[in-house]
Design an enzyme around this catalytic site. Structure first.
Site, PDB file in Angstrom:
ATOM      1  CG  PHE A 123      -1.961   0.982   1.308  1.00  0.00           C
ATOM      2  CD1 PHE A 123      -3.014   0.901   0.415  1.00  0.00           C
ATOM      3  CD2 PHE A 123      -1.966   1.985   2.257  1.00  0.00           C
ATOM      4  CE1 PHE A 123      -4.049   1.821   0.462  1.00  0.00           C
ATOM      5  CE2 PHE A 123      -2.998   2.910   2.312  1.00  0.00           C
ATOM      6  CZ  PHE A 123      -4.047   2.825   1.411  1.00  0.00           C
ATOM      7  CG  LEU A 125      -0.840   7.114   2.667  1.00  0.00           C
ATOM      8  CD1 LEU A 125      -1.871   7.831   1.813  1.00  0.00           C
ATOM      9  CD2 LEU A 125      -1.493   6.639   3.963  1.00  0.00           C
ATOM     10  CB  ILE A 342      16.555  -7.629  32.403  1.00  0.00           C
ATOM     11  CG1 ILE A 342      15.654  -6.783  33.301  1.00  0.00           C
ATOM     12  CG2 ILE A 342      16.620  -9.080  32.878  1.00  0.00           C
ATOM     13  CD1 ILE A 342      14.176  -7.105  33.192  1.00  0.00           C
ATOM     14  CG  HIS A 343      18.747 -10.039  28.164  1.00  0.00           C
ATOM     15  ND1 HIS A 343      17.440  -9.844  28.553  1.00  0.00           N
ATOM     16  CD2 HIS A 343      18.783 -11.287  27.626  1.00  0.00           C
ATOM     17  CE1 HIS A 343      16.729 -10.915  28.259  1.00  0.00           C
ATOM     18  NE2 HIS A 343      17.514 -11.800  27.709  1.00  0.00           N
ATOM     19  CD  GLU A 368      -0.209   0.120   9.297  1.00  0.00           C
ATOM     20  OE1 GLU A 368      -1.402   0.141   9.611  1.00  0.00           O
ATOM     21  OE2 GLU A 368       0.355  -0.894   8.842  1.00  0.00           O
TER      22      GLU A 368
HETATM   23  C1  FAD Z   1       9.847   0.664   8.085  1.00  0.00           C
HETATM   24  C2  FAD Z   1       8.707   1.501   7.599  1.00  0.00           C
HETATM   25  C3  FAD Z   1       7.655   0.906   6.902  1.00  0.00           C
HETATM   26  C4  FAD Z   1       6.613   1.703   6.390  1.00  0.00           C
HETATM   27  N1  FAD Z   1       5.639   1.111   5.610  1.00  0.00           N
HETATM   28  C5  FAD Z   1       4.749   1.917   4.951  1.00  0.00           C
HETATM   29  C6  FAD Z   1       3.834   1.370   3.984  1.00  0.00           C
HETATM   30  O1  FAD Z   1       3.802   0.152   3.740  1.00  0.00           O
HETATM   31  N2  FAD Z   1       3.009   2.230   3.317  1.00  0.00           N
HETATM   32  C7  FAD Z   1       3.009   3.579   3.540  1.00  0.00           C
HETATM   33  O2  FAD Z   1       2.270   4.287   2.887  1.00  0.00           O
HETATM   34  N3  FAD Z   1       3.862   4.126   4.469  1.00  0.00           N
HETATM   35  C8  FAD Z   1       4.721   3.337   5.168  1.00  0.00           C
HETATM   36  N4  FAD Z   1       5.594   3.883   6.090  1.00  0.00           N
HETATM   37  C9  FAD Z   1       5.560   5.327   6.342  1.00  0.00           C
HETATM   38  C10 FAD Z   1       5.038   5.725   7.714  1.00  0.00           C
HETATM   39  O3  FAD Z   1       3.675   5.455   7.833  1.00  0.00           O
HETATM   40  C11 FAD Z   1       5.398   7.213   7.903  1.00  0.00           C
HETATM   41  O4  FAD Z   1       6.807   7.274   8.060  1.00  0.00           O
HETATM   42  C12 FAD Z   1       4.699   7.825   9.089  1.00  0.00           C
HETATM   43  O5  FAD Z   1       3.321   7.921   8.866  1.00  0.00           O
HETATM   44  C13 FAD Z   1       5.255   9.240   9.410  1.00  0.00           C
HETATM   45  O6  FAD Z   1       5.310  10.025   8.272  1.00  0.00           O
HETATM   46  P1  FAD Z   1       6.670  10.804   7.926  1.00  0.00           P
HETATM   47  O7  FAD Z   1       7.777   9.823   7.992  1.00  0.00           O
HETATM   48  O8  FAD Z   1       6.474  11.513   6.643  1.00  0.00           O
HETATM   49  O9  FAD Z   1       6.860  11.830   9.101  1.00  0.00           O
HETATM   50  P2  FAD Z   1       6.280  13.330   9.130  1.00  0.00           P
HETATM   51  O10 FAD Z   1       4.842  13.323   8.778  1.00  0.00           O
HETATM   52  O11 FAD Z   1       7.182  14.200   8.346  1.00  0.00           O
HETATM   53  O12 FAD Z   1       6.418  13.676  10.678  1.00  0.00           O
HETATM   54  C14 FAD Z   1       7.652  14.033  11.288  1.00  0.00           C
HETATM   55  C15 FAD Z   1       7.387  14.291  12.771  1.00  0.00           C
HETATM   56  O13 FAD Z   1       6.501  15.403  12.914  1.00  0.00           O
HETATM   57  C16 FAD Z   1       5.378  15.022  13.693  1.00  0.00           C
HETATM   58  N5  FAD Z   1       4.194  15.766  13.226  1.00  0.00           N
HETATM   59  C17 FAD Z   1       3.752  15.897  11.949  1.00  0.00           C
HETATM   60  N6  FAD Z   1       2.635  16.649  11.938  1.00  0.00           N
HETATM   61  C18 FAD Z   1       2.356  16.978  13.233  1.00  0.00           C
HETATM   62  C19 FAD Z   1       1.318  17.732  13.865  1.00  0.00           C
HETATM   63  N7  FAD Z   1       0.317  18.303  13.163  1.00  0.00           N
HETATM   64  N8  FAD Z   1       1.362  17.870  15.223  1.00  0.00           N
HETATM   65  C20 FAD Z   1       2.348  17.308  15.946  1.00  0.00           C
HETATM   66  N9  FAD Z   1       3.357  16.575  15.397  1.00  0.00           N
HETATM   67  C21 FAD Z   1       3.354  16.412  14.055  1.00  0.00           C
HETATM   68  C22 FAD Z   1       5.229  13.527  13.454  1.00  0.00           C
HETATM   69  O14 FAD Z   1       4.469  12.921  14.502  1.00  0.00           O
HETATM   70  C23 FAD Z   1       6.693  13.103  13.458  1.00  0.00           C
HETATM   71  O15 FAD Z   1       7.149  12.989  14.792  1.00  0.00           O
HETATM   72  C24 FAD Z   1       6.610   3.098   6.643  1.00  0.00           C
HETATM   73  C25 FAD Z   1       7.641   3.678   7.386  1.00  0.00           C
HETATM   74  C26 FAD Z   1       8.694   2.909   7.841  1.00  0.00           C
HETATM   75  C27 FAD Z   1       9.809   3.593   8.566  1.00  0.00           C
END
Ligand code: FAD
Length: 386
Positions: A123, A125, A342-343, A368
């Site tokens: 997926f 997104l 603990i380890h 997510e």
């Molecule tokens: C290993 C891995 C697997 C993944 N798999 C998928 C997948 O299969 N499909 C998919 O679509 N995505 C996937 N993702 C993406 C993941 O869902 C996003 O990384 C996540 O939703 C955060 O988005 P971002 O990295 O763009 O962070 P950003 O949105 O840029 O956020 C950066 C920081 O700002 C904070 N922030 C942003 N807006 C606000 C607000 N309004 N108020 C307060 N704090 C805020 C966030 O909480 C975060 O701490 C994956 C990510 C990883 C690392």
């Protein structure tokens, strides 16, 4: 509400627990070290029917529900999170959108192989410029009236299961026009793997989940038939919000499994390891740490089971899913830190499962929907807007 499992679900839990201990535990450390996708384990999970758990039998599924999926995820993650996230993303992000929003033809084309684990779905997104703000999608899809095809351009990042040898499709969100109020109209479109112009980058080098597949994707004039639209045009945003609401329960179950796995490993180690002439587990400081870890895993389990029960009963579950995801991911990180402590020095060695759990825990507060996003959702459900 009674959150004890029915005899059928308890049987499923035991089967997956056994599989995790007998098949996953002895092998997964090596795959993790080599950053290699564990095809043979995933094939076996397919044979067991795990990828088809919440889908109807007529499409090759097991006829279960989301509760069944979450139980399997918790048991797998007690031992390893890479295989658990492969299942979670394959079912909840890969196949579920087709089950919930697909046409009969799309379901018949994709679900039987997805349910069997013969192919994996993904997926797409998140984009390089934004994940939390999912409405800021920049990828575009234009309908070419001459060929009746969508022409997709853009990129996605961090997409789980998107580049394995058995990946069959990625559902992507893309801007397909403008709404009357000027906001982007977002739709979801199925892109089969191998479509010309659809490029999958090499796997990321990650902190954890090292035996799972995560890639960046790019789309350059990628053409797919108009019939690959998933659900209604312009409903893509609403559809993926629903998918993410459900997915939070799955991630909460996975996080609970990791939190419980930390307890399992810590109890074992506290009895074996001697310091000052006696097992470290005879010290109240260690006993209290483990008691607190057990309390957190137990409470996290109640939270996701409550959210899952509401979902299965057709009741509202948005707030409960966000609460469960926020709480379970927080305690997974807590328990992984304490289990490593603990380890002692061995906890810092990759051959010990708790080291893997420590590395795998942090992403649970990010993927997510970050913990901040969960708080935003909970506050909104409480009527707080701003
Ligand atoms: C290993 C891995 C697997 C993944 N798999 C998928 C997948 O299969 N499909 C998919 O679509 N995505 C996937 N993702 C993406 C993941 O869902 C996003 O990384 C996540 O939703 C955060 O988005 P971002 O990295 O763009 O962070 P950003 O949105 O840029 O956020 C950066 C920081 O700002 C904070 N922030 C942003 N807006 C606000 C607000 N309004 N108020 C307060 N704090 C805020 C966030 O909480 C975060 O701490 C994956 C990510 C990883 C690392």
């Amino acid at each position: 509400m009674d959150h004890r499992l029915s005899p059928e679900l308890e049987e499923l839990r035991r089967t997956v627990e056994e599989f995790a201990h007998d098949v996953v535990a002895p092998k997964i450390g090596d795959f993790y070290e080599r950053h290699e996708f564990p095809y043979e384990i995933v094939r076996e999970m397919g044979r067991m029917g795990l990828f088809g758990l919440p889908f109807p039998e007529e499409y090759g599924g097991m006829g279960g529900d989301y509760l069944a999926l979450a139980i399997a995820l918790e048991e797998l993650a007690r031992v390893d999170s890479s295989v658990a996230i492969t299942l979670e993303a394959g079912v909840s992000l890969g196949a579920m959108p087709i089950h919930l929003f697909g046409t009969e033809e799309q379901k018949r084309e994709w679900l039987p192989r997805l349910c069997a684990g013969e192919i994996l779905g993904a997926f797409g997104l998140t984009e390089p410029d934004g994940g939390s703000d999912a409405g800021a999608t920049r990828t575009t899809a234009r309908l070419d009236p001459d060929t009746d095809e969508w022409v997709i351009n853009g990129s996605k990042c961090f997409i789980t299961n998107s580049g394995t040898d058995i990946t069959g499709l990625v559902t992507v969100t893309a801007v397909t026009g403008r709404k009357p109020d000027g906001r982007p109209e977002i739709s979801a479109i199925i892109v089969p793997s191998g479509t010309p112009g659809f490029t999958v980058a090499a796997p990321y080098s990650k902190v954890g989940w090292n035996a799972s597949d995560t890639r960046e994707l790019s789309f350059q004039d990628v053409r797919v038939p108009a019939g690959n639209l998933l659900g209604e045009q312009g409903r893509g945003y609403a559809q993926f919000l629903r998918i993410l609401d459900e997915g939070r329960i799955a991630i909460a179950a996975l996080a609970t499994g990791l939190a419980q796995g930390c307890v399992d490993e810590s109890v074992k180690y506290a009895k074996e390891r001697h310091a000052f002439g006696r097992p470290i587990g005879t010290n109240q400081a260690i006993q209290f740490k483990i008691a607190d870890m057990e309390m957190k895993a137990y409470t996290a389990r109640l939270a996701w089971r409550d959210a899952a029960s509401r979902l299965v009963a057709g009741e509202p579950f948005k707030k409960e899913a966000a609460l469960a995801k926020l709480y379970s991911s927080t305690v997974a990180v807590d328990n992984a830190r304490e289990a490593t402590q603990i380890h002692g020095g061995y906890g810092f060695m990759n051959e010990y499962p708790v080291a893997r759990m420590w590395r795998d825990s942090k992403i649970l507060e990010i993927g997510e929907g970050t913990s901040e996003v969960q708080r935003m959702l909970i506050a909104r459900e409480l009527g707080l807007v701003g």
